[in-house]
Motif scaffolding. Structure first.
Motif, PDB file in Angstrom:
ATOM      1  N   ASN A  94     -77.286 -63.284 118.067  1.00 46.90           N
ATOM      2  CA  ASN A  94     -78.576 -63.835 117.654  1.00 46.90           C
ATOM      3  C   ASN A  94     -78.594 -64.178 116.166  1.00 46.90           C
ATOM      4  OD1 ASN A  94     -79.585 -63.543 120.245  1.00 46.90           O
ATOM      5  ND2 ASN A  94     -80.567 -61.576 119.830  1.00 46.90           N
ATOM      6  N   ALA A  95     -78.064 -63.264 115.336  1.00 41.94           N
ATOM      7  CA  ALA A  95     -78.098 -63.472 113.893  1.00 41.94           C
ATOM      8  C   ALA A  95     -77.298 -64.708 113.497  1.00 41.94           C
ATOM      9  CB  ALA A  95     -77.554 -62.239 113.175  1.00 41.94           C
ATOM     10  N   TRP A  96     -76.074 -64.831 113.993  1.00 37.57           N
ATOM     11  CA  TRP A  96     -75.253 -65.984 113.642  1.00 37.57           C
ATOM     12  C   TRP A  96     -75.821 -67.267 114.225  1.00 37.57           C
ATOM     13  CZ3 TRP A  96     -71.948 -66.529 109.922  1.00 37.57           C
ATOM     14  CH2 TRP A  96     -71.323 -65.401 109.383  1.00 37.57           C
ATOM     15  N   ASP A  97     -76.415 -67.186 115.409  1.00 38.45           N
ATOM     16  CA  ASP A  97     -77.022 -68.375 115.999  1.00 38.45           C
ATOM     17  C   ASP A  97     -78.168 -68.896 115.128  1.00 38.45           C
ATOM     18  OD1 ASP A  97     -77.384 -70.101 118.556  1.00 38.45           O
ATOM     19  OD2 ASP A  97     -79.397 -69.299 118.179  1.00 38.45           O
ATOM     20  N   ILE A  98     -78.991 -67.978 114.614  1.00 43.13           N
ATOM     21  CA  ILE A  98     -80.110 -68.377 113.757  1.00 43.13           C
ATOM     22  C   ILE A  98     -79.605 -68.991 112.460  1.00 43.13           C
ATOM     23  CG2 ILE A  98     -81.999 -67.466 112.352  1.00 43.13           C
ATOM     24  CD1 ILE A  98     -82.508 -65.439 114.589  1.00 43.13           C
ATOM     25  N   VAL A  99     -78.617 -68.345 111.834  1.00 42.24           N
ATOM     26  CA  VAL A  99     -78.086 -68.858 110.567  1.00 42.24           C
ATOM     27  C   VAL A  99     -77.555 -70.277 110.733  1.00 42.24           C
ATOM     28  CG1 VAL A  99     -76.248 -68.574 108.864  1.00 42.24           C
ATOM     29  CG2 VAL A  99     -77.576 -66.595 109.597  1.00 42.24           C
ATOM     30  N   LEU A 100     -76.753 -70.499 111.768  1.00 46.23           N
ATOM     31  CA  LEU A 100     -76.134 -71.810 111.947  1.00 46.23           C
ATOM     32  C   LEU A 100     -77.162 -72.868 112.340  1.00 46.23           C
ATOM     33  CD1 LEU A 100     -72.808 -70.830 113.758  1.00 46.23           C
ATOM     34  CD2 LEU A 100     -73.167 -71.374 111.353  1.00 46.23           C
ATOM     35  N   ARG A 101     -78.062 -72.532 113.259  1.00 46.29           N
ATOM     36  CA  ARG A 101     -79.054 -73.521 113.674  1.00 46.29           C
ATOM     37  C   ARG A 101     -79.970 -73.912 112.532  1.00 46.29           C
ATOM     38  NH1 ARG A 101     -82.838 -72.410 117.314  1.00 46.29           N
ATOM     39  NH2 ARG A 101     -82.519 -70.169 117.407  1.00 46.29           N
ATOM     40  N   CYS A 102     -80.413 -72.932 111.736  1.00 49.13           N
ATOM     41  CA  CYS A 102     -81.306 -73.253 110.611  1.00 49.13           C
ATOM     42  C   CYS A 102     -80.584 -74.085 109.551  1.00 49.13           C
ATOM     43  CB  CYS A 102     -81.860 -71.972 109.994  1.00 49.13           C
ATOM     44  SG  CYS A 102     -83.064 -71.116 111.036  1.00 49.13           S
ATOM     45  N   ALA A 103     -79.325 -73.744 109.262  1.00 49.17           N
ATOM     46  CA  ALA A 103     -78.569 -74.517 108.279  1.00 49.17           C
ATOM     47  C   ALA A 103     -78.375 -75.958 108.752  1.00 49.17           C
ATOM     48  CB  ALA A 103     -77.218 -73.855 108.019  1.00 49.17           C
ATOM     49  N   LEU A 104     -78.029 -76.132 110.012  1.00 54.19           N
ATOM     50  CA  LEU A 104     -77.832 -77.488 110.542  1.00 54.19           C
ATOM     51  C   LEU A 104     -79.153 -78.251 110.623  1.00 54.19           C
ATOM     52  CD1 LEU A 104     -75.237 -76.745 113.380  1.00 54.19           C
ATOM     53  CD2 LEU A 104     -74.826 -77.986 111.238  1.00 54.19           C
ATOM     54  N   ALA A 105     -80.246 -77.539 110.924  1.00 49.19           N
ATOM     55  CA  ALA A 105     -81.547 -78.205 111.001  1.00 49.19           C
ATOM     56  C   ALA A 105     -81.982 -78.733 109.637  1.00 49.19           C
ATOM     57  CB  ALA A 105     -82.594 -77.242 111.561  1.00 49.19           C
ATOM     58  N   VAL A 106     -81.772 -77.935 108.586  1.00 49.33           N
ATOM     59  CA  VAL A 106     -82.118 -78.391 107.239  1.00 49.33           C
ATOM     60  C   VAL A 106     -81.237 -79.577 106.839  1.00 49.33           C
ATOM     61  CG1 VAL A 106     -82.125 -77.737 104.805  1.00 49.33           C
ATOM     62  CG2 VAL A 106     -83.007 -76.151 106.525  1.00 49.33           C
ATOM     63  N   ALA A 107     -79.942 -79.502 107.168  1.00 45.98           N
ATOM     64  CA  ALA A 107     -79.046 -80.619 106.865  1.00 45.98           C
ATOM     65  C   ALA A 107     -79.470 -81.878 107.634  1.00 45.98           C
ATOM     66  CB  ALA A 107     -77.613 -80.249 107.218  1.00 45.98           C
ATOM     67  N   PHE A 108     -79.900 -81.699 108.872  1.00 48.08           N
ATOM     68  CA  PHE A 108     -80.354 -82.847 109.664  1.00 48.08           C
ATOM     69  C   PHE A 108     -81.601 -83.467 109.050  1.00 48.08           C
ATOM     70  CE2 PHE A 108     -83.153 -84.501 113.032  1.00 48.08           C
ATOM     71  CZ  PHE A 108     -82.345 -85.511 113.543  1.00 48.08           C
ATOM     72  N   ALA A 109     -82.519 -82.639 108.554  1.00 48.00           N
ATOM     73  CA  ALA A 109     -83.726 -83.172 107.922  1.00 48.00           C
ATOM     74  C   ALA A 109     -83.361 -83.992 106.685  1.00 48.00           C
ATOM     75  CB  ALA A 109     -84.677 -82.037 107.546  1.00 48.00           C
ATOM     76  N   GLY A 110     -82.401 -83.495 105.891  1.00 52.92           N
ATOM     77  CA  GLY A 110     -81.950 -84.270 104.734  1.00 52.92           C
ATOM     78  C   GLY A 110     -81.318 -85.581 105.136  1.00 52.92           C
ATOM     79  N   LEU A 111     -80.511 -85.549 106.199  1.00 52.49           N
ATOM     80  CA  LEU A 111     -79.890 -86.777 106.688  1.00 52.49           C
ATOM     81  C   LEU A 111     -80.944 -87.750 107.214  1.00 52.49           C
ATOM     82  CD1 LEU A 111     -77.260 -88.292 107.329  1.00 52.49           C
ATOM     83  CD2 LEU A 111     -77.236 -87.125 109.543  1.00 52.49           C
TER      84      LEU A 111
END
Length: 576
Positions: A137-154
Motif C-alpha cells: 500500500n505504501a509504495w503504491d501510494i508513493v508511486l501513484r501520487c508521484a506519477l499523478a503530479v508529473a501527469f498534471a505538469g505534463l
C-alpha cells in the motif's frame, strides 16, 4: 497493490471529481477566504480538515471504494484538526502558529504513515498488521501520487503548447478558459484525479518491483560510504568545532534515513519479494548494523548543540527525528544480530516503529511536546544560571516566535529582580512591534502602524489604503526589511512617490525594501478608479542603488518613448 479486477467505474469517477473538488477547495480556502476578513484561527479550522481529508482520501481511491475512502479521510481529518486547533492556542495569532510549521509537519507525518495502515484495515482481504499489505500500500501510494503530479505538469505543458499554437491563428479559447485562479486550481486537481483513477485501474505491481530493484543498487554504495565515514570519524573527535552544528546533524539524519529506506527496500514485502543477490543481502545486513552508529551520532550532534545553546523548537524537532531514527537503528541491528530470518524480524520492527513515529508526531500536537514551552523554559533556566548573557539571549525569538510561552518567559526575565532585568526590558520594548500585543499586519490597525513607519521620498506618505493592496506575507517582508538597518543606519525600506505612467492616469508609488541581500526588492503600487493594485515583489539588477542611495538622491519619473508593432489582437512593445 490493486487487485486484478480494478476499481469500479463509480470509484474512478469519484477520483476525478474528487481531484477537481480538491483543487477548487485549495483555491477557495486560500486568498478568497482570507480576503473576506475571516480570522486566521477560523481559516485554519476550515482549511485543515479539507486538506487532510483530500490528502488521505484521494490516494485511497482505487484500493478502497469511494465510501470507504471518505470514511478514511474523515477519520483522520476530524481528530487531527481538533488536536491542531488546540495546539494553535499556544499562540495568540494562528498565523504565527502556522508559520512555525512544526505542528503541520507532525500532521503530515501522521497522514503519510496512517493512510497505508488504514487502507489495509478497511480493505477486504488485507490486515493492518500484515507487513506485505502495508508495504504494498505504501509504495503504491508513493508511486501513484508521484506519477499523478508529473501527469498534471505534463497536462499543463500540453495546454500551454496548444494555446501557443492556436494563438498563431488568433484563437485564444484556451487562455480565456483558464485565465482565472479557480479554473487553474480546478483543472490541476482534475488532472491529478484523472491520473490517480487511471493508475488505480492498471495497478503498479511491476512498477514497484522496478523501483525497488533500482534502489537496491545503491545499497553497496551507501554501505561503503557509511563505513568509511564511521571509521574516519573518531579522528575528528566529538568536540570538533564542525560537529554539533545542526546542519551537520541534518546531514547525518538524512543519511540515516536513506540507509533505513534502502535496507527496507532490500528486505521487500516478504521473503519472496526480498533481494535475491547474496551480495545485496550481505551489504544490507552490514548497513543495518551501521545504522545505530549513524543515527546515534546524529542524536549526539543535536545533544551537543542543545548543551551549548539550550532547546529551541527547531532543535526539539531535530531531536525527535533523531530519536525515531535511532529507534529504527536499534531495531534493525537487533534483527540482524539474532541471525537467520533477520529480514522477517526487520519487517515486523518497521510496523512497530511506524506506530512509534505516529505517537511522536501526535505528541507534538499535545502538551507532551509543546516546543515553545519547552524552549522558553530551557532559555529561562540557562539565563538564570548565567549560561547566556543579555546580549546573546535570543529575546526576539522568544517574544515573537515562541507563542504565549515564549512571550511570558520574556516578560518574566524583563520584570525580574536581577541586575540584567533593565537591559532586558529595554531590548524587549525595542522589539515590541512583533509581540502578541501588536496588531497583525493584515488588519486595518496593523497596516496603519506599518504605514507610519515607512519613510517616503518624492511625495505624500504612504497610507494604509495603499498597503491594503498587499497580502500579509508581503507586508511582513516589508516590515522585516524596515527592521534591518542600512549601512548609514536608515531603516531598510523606502517608499518612492513618482509619476510612473501617463499623466493623470492615477497615483503610483514604489516600495523598496531589503531582504537578506544588498539589492532592494521593489513593489509597484498603482491607483486606478479609487482602487490600489500591486505587482509581486521584483528583483532588480545587482548594480541598482541601495536604500541609502535612493533616500539621498530619490529618482524621479521619466517618460520612456515606446514603439509598438501590432500583432493580431496584441502587439510587441519595444523599449529604446
Amino acid at each position: 497493490m490493486i487487485s486484478a479486477t480494478g476499481p469500479s467505474t463509480a470509484t474512478k469517477i469519484a477520483a476525478v471529481a474528487g481531484g477537481a473538488l480538491a483543487g477548487l477547495a485549495a483555491w477557495a480556502l486560500g486568498d478568497p477566504l482570507a480576503s473576506m476578513g475571516v480570522s486566521p484561527r477560523l481559516h485554519l479550522a476550515l482549511a485543515l480538515p479539507v486538506a487532510v481529508f483530500f490528502a488521505a482520501a484521494l490516494p485511497a481511491l482505487g484500493p478502497l471504494s469511494a465510501p470507504r475512502a471518505a470514511v478514511l479521510g474523515a477519520g483522520l481529518a476530524v481528530p487531527l484538526t481538533v488536536l491542531t486547533l488546540l495546539a494553535s492556542f499556544r499562540f495568540d495569532d494562528a498565523i504565527a502558529f502556522v508559520e512555525s510549521a512544526h505542528a503541520l509537519m507532525a500532521v503530515l507525518v501522521v497522514v503519510v504513515i496512517a493512510v497505508p495502515i488504514l487502507i489495509a484495515a478497511l480493505r477486504p482481504g488485507q490486515h493492518w498488521r500484515r507487513y506485505d499489505d502495508l508495504f504494498g500500500n505504501a509504495w503504491d501510494i508513493v508511486l501513484r501520487c508521484a506519477l499523478a503530479v508529473a501527469f498534471a505538469g505534463l497536462g499543463w505543458l500540453v495546454l500551454f503548447l496548444g494555446d501557443t499554437l492556436l494563438d498563431l491563428v488568433g484563437i485564444d479559447v484556451i487562455a480565456r478558459l483558464f485565465d482565472d485562479d479557480p479554473q487553474r486550481f480546478t483543472l490541476t486537481g482534475l488532472l491529478i484525479g484523472l491520473a490517480l483513477a487511471a493508475l488505480a485501474e492498471t495497478g503498479l505491481g511491476k512498477g514497484q518491483a522496478q523501483v525497488l530493484r533500482l534502489l537496491r543498487l545503491l545499497v553497496p554504495v551507501v554501505m561503503a560510504v557509511t563505513a568509511v565515514f564511521l571509521v574516519a570519524f573518531p579522528l575528528q573527535g566529538l568536540s570538533s568545532e564542525a560537529f554539533g552544528v545542526l546542519s551537520e546533524a541534518g546531514t547525518l539524519m538524512a543519511m540515516a534515513f536513506a540507509a533505513a529506506l534502502l535496507v527496507t527496500a532490500t528486505a521487500g514485502a516478504d521473503d519472496d519479494g526480498a533481494a535475491r543477490s547474496a551480495t545485496l543481502r550481505w551489504c544490507a545486513a552490514v548497513l543495518a548494523l551501521l545504522l545505530p552508529a549513524l543515527s546515534g551520532l546524529a542524536l549526539v550532534a543535536v545533544g551537543l548543540r542543545v548543551g551549548q545553546y539550550g532547546w529551541t523548537p527547531d532543535r526539539l524537532a531535530a531531536a525527535s527525528i533523531a530519536v525515531v531514527l535511532a529507534g529504527h537503528g536499534v531495531v534493525y541491528a537487533v534483527a540482524v544480530l539474532r541471525g537467520a530470518g533477520w529480514m522477517a524480524r526487520l519487517r515486523q520492527g518497521n510496523v512497530a516503529m511506524a506506530g512509534v513515529t505516529v505517537l511522536v508526531a501526535l505528541a507534538w500536537l499535545t502538551p507532551v511536546l509543546d516546543p515553545q514551552r519547552i524552549s522558553a523554559s530551557s532559555q529561562e533556566r540557562r539565563f538564570a544560571r548565567g549560561a547566556v548573557s543579555v546580549e546573546a539571549l535570543d529575546l526576539a525569538a522568544m517574544a515573537r516566535d515562541w507563542g504565549r510561552s515564549g512571550d511570558a518567559a520574556a516578560e518574566r526575565l524583563a520584570t525580574g529582580d536581577t541586575p540584567e532585568a533593565a537591559a532586558l526590558r529595554e531590548r524587549l520594548d525595542a522589539i515590541g512591534s512583533g509581540r502578541r500585543d501588536a496588531p497583525r499586519l493584515g488588519t486595518p490597525r496593523g497596516r496603519v502602524d506599518l504605514a507610519e513607519t515607512l519613510p517616503t521620498v518624492g511625495g505624500a506618505p504612504v497610507t494604509s489604503e495603499m498597503l491594503g493592496a498587499l497580502n500579509e506575507w508581503l507586508l511582513g517582508q516589508i516590515a522585516d526589511g524596515c527592521a534591518r538597518a542600512t549601512g548609514e543606519g536608515r531603516p531598510g525600506c523606502l517608499v518612492i512617490r513618482a509619476e510612473l505612467l501617463e499623466a493623470g492616469a492615477g497615483d503610483e508609488a514604489v516600495i523598496a525594501y531589503h531582504d537578506d541581500t544588498d539589492t532592494p526588492r521593489l513593489i509597484v503600487l498603482a491607483e486606478r478608479d479609487g482602487q490600489w493594485t500591486s505587482n509581486a515583489a521584483m528583483e532588480i539588477d545587482g548594480a541598482a542603488p541601495d536604500i541609502d542611495t535612493l533616500a539621498a538622491d530619490p529618482p524621479g519619473g521619466a517618460a520612456a518613448p515606446l514603439r509598438m508593432l501590432p500583432l493580431g489582437q496584441g502587439g510587441l512593445v519595444v523599449l529604446p
